[in-house]
Design an enzyme around this catalytic site. Structure first.
Site, PDB file in Angstrom:
ATOM      1  CD  GLU A   7      -2.459   1.232   2.772  1.00 36.27           C
ATOM      2  OE1 GLU A   7      -3.422   2.008   2.912  1.00 36.27           O
ATOM      3  OE2 GLU A   7      -2.040   0.482   3.682  1.00 36.27           O
ATOM      4  CE  LYS A  32      -8.561   1.423   3.063  1.00 32.14           C
ATOM      5  NZ  LYS A  32      -7.555   1.804   4.085  1.00 32.14           N
ATOM      6  CB  CYS A  72      -5.201  -0.761   4.584  1.00 38.80           C
ATOM      7  SG  CYS A  72      -4.773  -0.430   6.313  1.00 38.80           S
TER       8      CYS A  72
END
Length: 530
Positions: A287, A350, A403
Site C-alpha cells: 500500500e 479504496k 489495508c
C-alpha cells in the site's frame, strides 16, 4: 467451583469492577498474536457469574433495571479492547509533534467507545436471563448480534471479533466457511461460557455434551475440509513476487527519502530469482508504496515499466490525485496495474476508508476541536465507488483489498465471482512490531477461508505472505524483514470444497434459533417461579 462462582456473584463496588475489567483483559489473550483460546474459557464464565449477580435495586423499573448488567458488560469490553488494541496509539507517535496529544483518545477512548457494544450485549442477554443453560444461550446470541452491529455501524470496525478466538490455526478456521462470522461468534461465546455451568447442577450434562460435540464438529469439519486440499494438485498456477521493503513510516513521505525509497522497491523487483525458481508473472508492491504522485514524477511510470519484462505486470499502491474543478483536488488510496511498457492498464480506489486515519468523520464539527486525520498532509482521502476485480493479464483477475478493508467478514464473495485470487496490500508500519500486524494478518487469513481463494498479501513491514484457500501460509516474511516472496500460487484451488449453503444464512439461522430457545427458557423459568 460453586464457591468461586458464589464469591464472584456477590462482589460489589470496586471489586466487581476490577474483576470485570480483568476478565475482559484475559479474554483478549485468546486473539493473535497470543492465540490462547483457554483464556476465553476463563473469561466468559466469570462474565456469566458477574451477570448472575448484576441485580438492580428493587425500586428500579423498566430498562433501568438493566443498568448493572450494562456496566458489567462495558467494563468487560473496556478490558478486552484496552489490552487488545493499545497498539493503535503507536500510529500517533510517528508524527508525535502533531498527534501525541491524542494518544489517550486512541489508547483509552477507542476501547471505551467499542466497549459499549459489549455493554449492549450484556444488557440484551439479561432480558432473557435464567439460572441454567438458557443464560449461556442468551449471552451467545447477544454477543453475536453486538459483533454484527460493530461490523456495520459508523462504517464498521469488526477488529478482533470474539469468535476469532476459536480459530487460531487453519484446522479451526474452516467452520467460518459454513456458518459465517455471525455463526462463529454465536457458537464460540456459547462454548466459551459453558464452564459456568460447573457452579451448579442445572443442565451440566447437557452443557458438557453440547460443548464437546460442538468442538468435535468444529475441528472435525476442519479436518475434512483440509483433507480435500490434496485433491487440487495440478491446479493452474500463477507465479507471483511479493515485495516487502520495510520502510519506516517516519521516512515514508520525507522529500529527502523518496528517491531512495522508490529505488529500494525497484531493486527488490529486479532481484534475480533463486536457482530453480520461476520468473514472476505478477509483482505486488505494498500500500502507498510509490512515495510521490505520478503527476509530480513523469519518469516514475517509465522506471516501473523498465523494472519488469513485457509479459509481466506490476501492482503498486499509490496515492492518486483527481482534479475536481475550481482548484479542488480529490485524493485516493489506490492500486494501479502497470504493464511492461509502463502503461497503467487497470486501477482500483479504496472503498472503505479508516476513520480518523484516512478521513475525519463529522469533519466540519470535529475539526473545531483540533481533531484531524493522520493523512492530514493531503487533507484526507476520498472513497472509491465500487470493488471489482483487477485485470492481472493472461485471463486472470484478482479481487483487491487495501489495508483494513480485508477485516470485514464476508467482503470477499464465495468462490471469488470473476476473481481467481484475493490481493491485500497494506502498510502496517504505522504500528511497528506490536500485536497490530499479527491481528491484521490473521483476519486476512479468514477472508481466504471464507471465499475459498488464495490470498496474496504485500505489507510494507509485514506480515507479507501467500495464503491458500484454506488459510494455510504457503510462504511469508516476518515483521520488519526486508525481502521478496516468489511463489507459484494455485488459482482458486479451494472452490471445489465450499459448502453449498450460504454461511450468512446459516449463521443468522443459528442466532435466531438459539435466541428463540433462550427466550422460551426464560419464559418457562418465570412461569415456574410464578
Amino acid at each position: 467451583m460453586e464457591r468461586l462462582a458464589g464469591k464472584i456473584i456477590l462482589l460489589s463496588g470496586a471489586g466487581r469492577a476490577l474483576v470485570a475489567l480483568a476478565a475482559g483483559a484475559i479474554a483478549s489473550l485468546s486473539q493473535a498474536p497470543f492465540d490462547f483460546p483457554l483464556a476465553a474459557f476463563v473469561a466468559f464464565p466469570v462474565l456469566v457469574w458477574l451477570l448472575d449477580g448484576a441485580v438492580a435495586a428493587p425500586e428500579r423499573r423498566g430498562l433501568s433495571r438493566l443498568g448493572p448488567s450494562f456496566l458489567v458488560g462495558w467494563l468487560f469490553g473496556f478490558g478486552y479492547f484496552l489490552v487488545g488494541l493499545w497498539w493503535t496509539g503507536n500510529a500517533l507517535l510517528v508524527e508525535a509533534d502533531l498527534f501525541a496529544w491524542a494518544l489517550p483518545l486512541a489508547i483509552i477512548g477507542l476501547p471505551a467507545v467499542l466497549a459499549f457494544f459489549y455493554a449492549f450485549a450484556a444488557a440484551l442477554a439479561k432480558i432473557a436471563w435464567s439460572d441454567d443453560i438458557g443464560r449461556i444461550a442468551a449471552l451467545a446470541v447477544a454477543f453475536a448480534f453486538a459483533e454484527w452491529l460493530r461490523s456495520v455501524l459508523f462504517s464498521g470496525f469488526p477488529w478482533n471479533a470474539v469468535g476469532y478466538a476459536a480459530m487460531p490455526v487453519p484446522l479451526a478456521m474452516q467452520s467460518i466457511a459454513i456458518v459465517g462470522a455471525v455463526g462463529i461468534n454465536v457458537l464460540a461465546v456459547f462454548v466459551f461460557s459453558l464452564p459456568a455451568l460447573l457452579a451448579g447442577r442445572a443442565h451440566l450434562k447437557l452443557g458438557a455434551a453440547l460443548g464437546v460435540g460442538l468442538v468435535v464438529l468444529h475441528l472435525g469439519y476442519g479436518g475434512l475440509r483440509l483433507s480435500q486440499a490434496e485433491a487440487t494438485d495440478g491446479a493452474e498456477t500463477i507465479a507471483i513476487r511479493v515485495i516487502q521493503p520495510s520502510i519506516l513510516q517516519s521516512q515514508k513521505w520525507d522529500m529527502a527519502e523518496r528517491d531512495r525509497i522508490f529505488q529500494a522497491h525497484l531493486d527488490l523487483t529486479t532481484r534475480p530469482v533463486e536457482e530453480g525458481g520461476e520468473k514472476a508473472d505478477i509483482v505486488v508492491w505494498p500500500e502507498t508504496s510509490v512515495p510521490f504522485l505520478f503527476g509530480d514524477r513523469p519518469d516514475a511510470l517509465a522506471a516501473l515499466g523498465a523494472a519488469i519484462d513485457d509479459d509481466q505486470r506490476l501492482l503498486a499502491g499509490i496515492v492518486r490525485a483527481e482534479a475536481r474543478g475550481e482548484g479542488e483536488t480529490s485524493y485516493y488510496n489506490s492500486i494501479v496495474v502497470i504493464d511492461g511498457s509502463g502503461e497503467i492498464v487497470d486501477a482500483f480506489d479504496k472503498v472503505r476508508l479508516v476513520p480518523f486515519g484516512e478521513y475525519l468523520p463529522f469533519q466540519e464539527f470535529l475539526s473545531r476541536f483540533g481533531l484531524r486525520q493522520l493523512a492530514q498532509n493531503i487533507g484526507g482521502f476520498s472513497a472509491g465507488s465500487t470493488r471489482r476485480p483487477l485485470d492481472l493479464g493472461g485471463g486472470v483477475s484478482g479481487l483487491p483489498f487495501i489495508c483494513y478493508e480485508v477485516i470485514f467478514p464476508g467482503i470477499a464473495p464465495r468462490g471469488g465471482g470473476d476473481a481467481r485470487l484475493l490481493i491485500n496490500v497494506t502498510n502496517d508500519a504505522w504500528f511497528g512490531d506490536t500485536p497490530g500486524p499479527y491481528q491484521h494478518f490473521r483476519q486476512a487469513q479468514f477472508r481466504a477461508v471464507e471465499s475459498g481463494l488464495p490470498l496474496v498479501r504485500a505489507a510494507n513491514n509485514g506480515i507479507s505472505a501467500v495464503v491458500d484457500g484454506y488459510g494455510r501460509v504457503v510462504d511469508g516474511l516476518a515483521v520488519d524483514a526486508v525481502g521478496v516472496l516468489d511463489v507459484d500460487v494455485p488459482l482458486g484451488e479451494a472452490g471445489a470444497f465450499l459448502p453449498p449453503l450460504r454461511p450468512g444464512l446459516v449463521g443468522w439461522s443459528l442466532l435466531i434459533a438459539l435466541g428463540i430457545a433462550a427466550t422460551a427458557n426464560n419464559l418457562r423459568s418465570r412461569h415456574r417461579v410464578n
